[in-house]
Design an enzyme around this catalytic site. Structure first.
Site, PDB file in Angstrom:
ATOM      1  N   ARG A 109     -43.603 -14.948 -33.967  1.00  0.00           N
ATOM      2  CA  ARG A 109     -43.114 -14.921 -32.596  1.00  0.00           C
ATOM      3  C   ARG A 109     -43.376 -13.579 -31.916  1.00  0.00           C
ATOM      4  O   ARG A 109     -42.928 -13.377 -30.792  1.00  0.00           O
ATOM      5  CB  ARG A 109     -41.604 -15.161 -32.620  1.00  0.00           C
ATOM      6  CG  ARG A 109     -41.181 -16.439 -31.927  1.00  0.00           C
ATOM      7  CD  ARG A 109     -39.691 -16.555 -32.160  1.00  0.00           C
ATOM      8  NE  ARG A 109     -39.049 -17.460 -31.275  1.00  0.00           N
ATOM      9  CZ  ARG A 109     -38.761 -18.730 -31.571  1.00  0.00           C
ATOM     10  NH1 ARG A 109     -39.146 -19.262 -32.712  1.00  0.00           N
ATOM     11  NH2 ARG A 109     -38.106 -19.467 -30.721  1.00  0.00           N
ATOM     12  N   ARG A 123     -34.359 -16.540 -23.577  1.00  0.00           N
ATOM     13  CA  ARG A 123     -35.387 -16.938 -24.557  1.00  0.00           C
ATOM     14  C   ARG A 123     -36.760 -17.061 -23.890  1.00  0.00           C
ATOM     15  O   ARG A 123     -37.777 -16.736 -24.492  1.00  0.00           O
ATOM     16  CB  ARG A 123     -34.993 -18.254 -25.228  1.00  0.00           C
ATOM     17  CG  ARG A 123     -33.976 -18.046 -26.348  1.00  0.00           C
ATOM     18  CD  ARG A 123     -33.090 -19.258 -26.594  1.00  0.00           C
ATOM     19  NE  ARG A 123     -33.799 -20.429 -27.023  1.00  0.00           N
ATOM     20  CZ  ARG A 123     -33.358 -21.674 -26.862  1.00  0.00           C
ATOM     21  NH1 ARG A 123     -32.197 -21.898 -26.255  1.00  0.00           N
ATOM     22  NH2 ARG A 123     -34.060 -22.686 -27.295  1.00  0.00           N
ATOM     23  N   ARG A 131     -27.070 -27.326 -29.289  1.00  0.00           N
ATOM     24  CA  ARG A 131     -27.145 -26.058 -29.999  1.00  0.00           C
ATOM     25  C   ARG A 131     -26.425 -25.004 -29.178  1.00  0.00           C
ATOM     26  O   ARG A 131     -26.463 -25.043 -27.957  1.00  0.00           O
ATOM     27  CB  ARG A 131     -28.623 -25.641 -30.144  1.00  0.00           C
ATOM     28  CG  ARG A 131     -29.282 -26.248 -31.338  1.00  0.00           C
ATOM     29  CD  ARG A 131     -30.770 -26.074 -31.360  1.00  0.00           C
ATOM     30  NE  ARG A 131     -31.255 -24.768 -30.931  1.00  0.00           N
ATOM     31  CZ  ARG A 131     -32.538 -24.428 -30.935  1.00  0.00           C
ATOM     32  NH1 ARG A 131     -33.445 -25.290 -31.361  1.00  0.00           N
ATOM     33  NH2 ARG A 131     -32.920 -23.237 -30.525  1.00  0.00           N
ATOM     34  N   LYS A 180     -42.201 -28.182 -30.263  1.00  0.00           N
ATOM     35  CA  LYS A 180     -42.819 -27.831 -31.543  1.00  0.00           C
ATOM     36  C   LYS A 180     -42.193 -28.651 -32.688  1.00  0.00           C
ATOM     37  O   LYS A 180     -42.895 -29.122 -33.564  1.00  0.00           O
ATOM     38  CB  LYS A 180     -42.658 -26.327 -31.829  1.00  0.00           C
ATOM     39  CG  LYS A 180     -43.315 -25.440 -30.762  1.00  0.00           C
ATOM     40  CD  LYS A 180     -43.230 -23.956 -31.103  1.00  0.00           C
ATOM     41  CE  LYS A 180     -41.819 -23.374 -31.039  1.00  0.00           C
ATOM     42  NZ  LYS A 180     -41.226 -23.292 -29.690  1.00  0.00           N
ATOM     43  N   ARG A 235     -31.196 -31.589 -25.120  1.00  0.00           N
ATOM     44  CA  ARG A 235     -31.562 -31.745 -26.534  1.00  0.00           C
ATOM     45  C   ARG A 235     -30.350 -31.847 -27.473  1.00  0.00           C
ATOM     46  O   ARG A 235     -29.383 -31.111 -27.336  1.00  0.00           O
ATOM     47  CB  ARG A 235     -32.416 -30.535 -26.922  1.00  0.00           C
ATOM     48  CG  ARG A 235     -32.570 -30.313 -28.408  1.00  0.00           C
ATOM     49  CD  ARG A 235     -33.721 -29.444 -28.705  1.00  0.00           C
ATOM     50  NE  ARG A 235     -33.454 -28.025 -28.477  1.00  0.00           N
ATOM     51  CZ  ARG A 235     -34.376 -27.076 -28.646  1.00  0.00           C
ATOM     52  NH1 ARG A 235     -35.603 -27.399 -28.979  1.00  0.00           N
ATOM     53  NH2 ARG A 235     -34.067 -25.824 -28.451  1.00  0.00           N
TER      54      ARG A 235
HETATM   55  P1  ADP Z   1     -36.713 -22.426 -29.579  1.00  0.00           P
HETATM   56  O1  ADP Z   1     -38.178 -22.469 -29.949  1.00  0.00           O
HETATM   57  O2  ADP Z   1     -36.266 -23.633 -28.857  1.00  0.00           O
HETATM   58  O3  ADP Z   1     -36.290 -21.162 -28.894  1.00  0.00           O
HETATM   59  P2  ADP Z   1     -35.953 -22.044 -32.389  1.00  0.00           P
HETATM   60  O4  ADP Z   1     -35.095 -22.987 -33.134  1.00  0.00           O
HETATM   61  O5  ADP Z   1     -37.379 -21.937 -32.802  1.00  0.00           O
HETATM   62  O6  ADP Z   1     -35.826 -22.470 -30.876  1.00  0.00           O
HETATM   63  O7  ADP Z   1     -35.329 -20.574 -32.457  1.00  0.00           O
HETATM   64  C1  ADP Z   1     -33.977 -20.331 -32.125  1.00  0.00           C
HETATM   65  C2  ADP Z   1     -33.669 -18.844 -32.254  1.00  0.00           C
HETATM   66  O8  ADP Z   1     -33.858 -18.404 -33.623  1.00  0.00           O
HETATM   67  C3  ADP Z   1     -34.567 -17.914 -31.445  1.00  0.00           C
HETATM   68  O9  ADP Z   1     -34.123 -17.796 -30.109  1.00  0.00           O
HETATM   69  C4  ADP Z   1     -34.427 -16.600 -32.252  1.00  0.00           C
HETATM   70  O10 ADP Z   1     -33.194 -15.965 -31.984  1.00  0.00           O
HETATM   71  C5  ADP Z   1     -34.382 -17.084 -33.679  1.00  0.00           C
HETATM   72  N1  ADP Z   1     -35.744 -17.134 -34.264  1.00  0.00           N
HETATM   73  C6  ADP Z   1     -36.457 -18.239 -34.589  1.00  0.00           C
HETATM   74  N2  ADP Z   1     -37.675 -17.918 -35.073  1.00  0.00           N
HETATM   75  C7  ADP Z   1     -37.748 -16.560 -35.043  1.00  0.00           C
HETATM   76  C8  ADP Z   1     -38.752 -15.598 -35.372  1.00  0.00           C
HETATM   77  N3  ADP Z   1     -39.943 -15.971 -35.843  1.00  0.00           N
HETATM   78  N4  ADP Z   1     -38.455 -14.287 -35.205  1.00  0.00           N
HETATM   79  C9  ADP Z   1     -37.270 -13.874 -34.750  1.00  0.00           C
HETATM   80  N5  ADP Z   1     -36.296 -14.725 -34.389  1.00  0.00           N
HETATM   81  C10 ADP Z   1     -36.510 -16.045 -34.527  1.00  0.00           C
END
Ligand code: ADP
Ligand code: ZN
Length: 220
Positions: free
Chosen positions: A92, A177, A166, A17, A126
């Site tokens: 999400r 996740r 990360r 994404k 990554r």
């Molecule tokens: P990825 O899509 O690779 O899991 P992100 O950087 O989008 O990584 O998200 C990392 C973490 O941040 C998620 O695992 C969650 O803990 C938190 N997070 C991100 N976006 C949201 C969201 N919309 N609602 C709740 N938690 C979120």
């Protein structure tokens, strides 16, 4: 000039994404890329109250509670209100999606579809530029200029970067996740399909798409 666009990118962790957002930004430079993950990580780095609250959830691979996340997004969208945006990592779950549809209009939801094996390789390899957040991969996408092992110059901003994962990009947290994605986020596919907003993209190699193909996806 492209008309105002409100785009959501949906897809599992590692679907690309963030990378796809960069590709969209090359085509629509003034679109705002809003990544909830990036905002949380920035707040964690700066030890803000928001960062301190979000940290424990992120490190466990769980979702940060909706009231924190919804509020953060609302503030960000208000800051940029009349501009175009790409939401990367939000909504999400169904609660967030319902909240979002109460505060803004959505033009398009792009679902980035990809297999689990590719996800693992992407996530575990990554790393990002700590200055501009450009995403690289140890196996598939290294910066062009290498200084020495594990040390490069960022293609985009020219800053030095080292390989640093990360903290949530470990195998164990990734599995968590992926579970959270299946359980909480995947129901959004049906939600946006019913609203006739959803378009699915094969995300096995988004970097292989031409600008023309990306414009077709974006309907511009
Ligand atoms: P990825 O899509 O690779 O899991 P992100 O950087 O989008 O990584 O998200 C990392 C973490 O941040 C998620 O695992 C969650 O803990 C938190 N997070 C991100 N976006 C949201 C969201 N919309 N609602 C709740 N938690 C979120
Ligand atoms: Zn950079």
């Amino acid at each position: 000039m492209v008309k105002k666009k409100h785009i959501i990118l949906l897809g599992p962790p590692g679907a690309g994404k963030g990378t796809f957002s960069y590709q969209i930004k090359k085509i629509i430079p003034d679109i705002n890329h809003i990544s909830t993950g990036d905002i949380f990580r920035e707040n964690i780095t700066n030890s803000t109250p928001l960062g301190l609250k979000a940290k424990e959830y992120i490190e466990r691979g769980e979702l940060v509670p909706d009231e924190i996340t919804n509020n953060m997004i609302k503030n960000r969208l208000e800051e940029i209100d009349h501009h175009s945006w790409i939401l990367d990592g939000y909504p999400r779950n169904i609660g967030q999606a319902k909240y979002l549809s109460e505060i803004v209009t959505i033009d398009l939801v792009l679902l980035l579809s990809v297999d689990d094996e590719i996800i693992k390789k992407r996530i575990l390899g990554r790393f990002i530029c700590s200055n501009c957040n450009k995403i690289y991969n140890k196996y598939t996408l290294l910066p062009k200029k290498e200084i020495n092992t594990n040390h490069w110059i960022c293609d985009d901003c020219g800053k030095d970067i080292v390989f640093k994962q990360r903290t949530d990009d470990t195998e164990e947290t990734l599995n968590k996740r992926l579970d959270v994605y299946r359980k909480n986020t995947e129901p959004l596919v049906k939600f946006y399909k019913e609203k006739k907003k959803l378009k699915t993209i094969n995300a096995k190699n988004t970097l292989g798409y031409s600008d023309k193909e990306i414009k077709e996806f974006l309907e511009i």
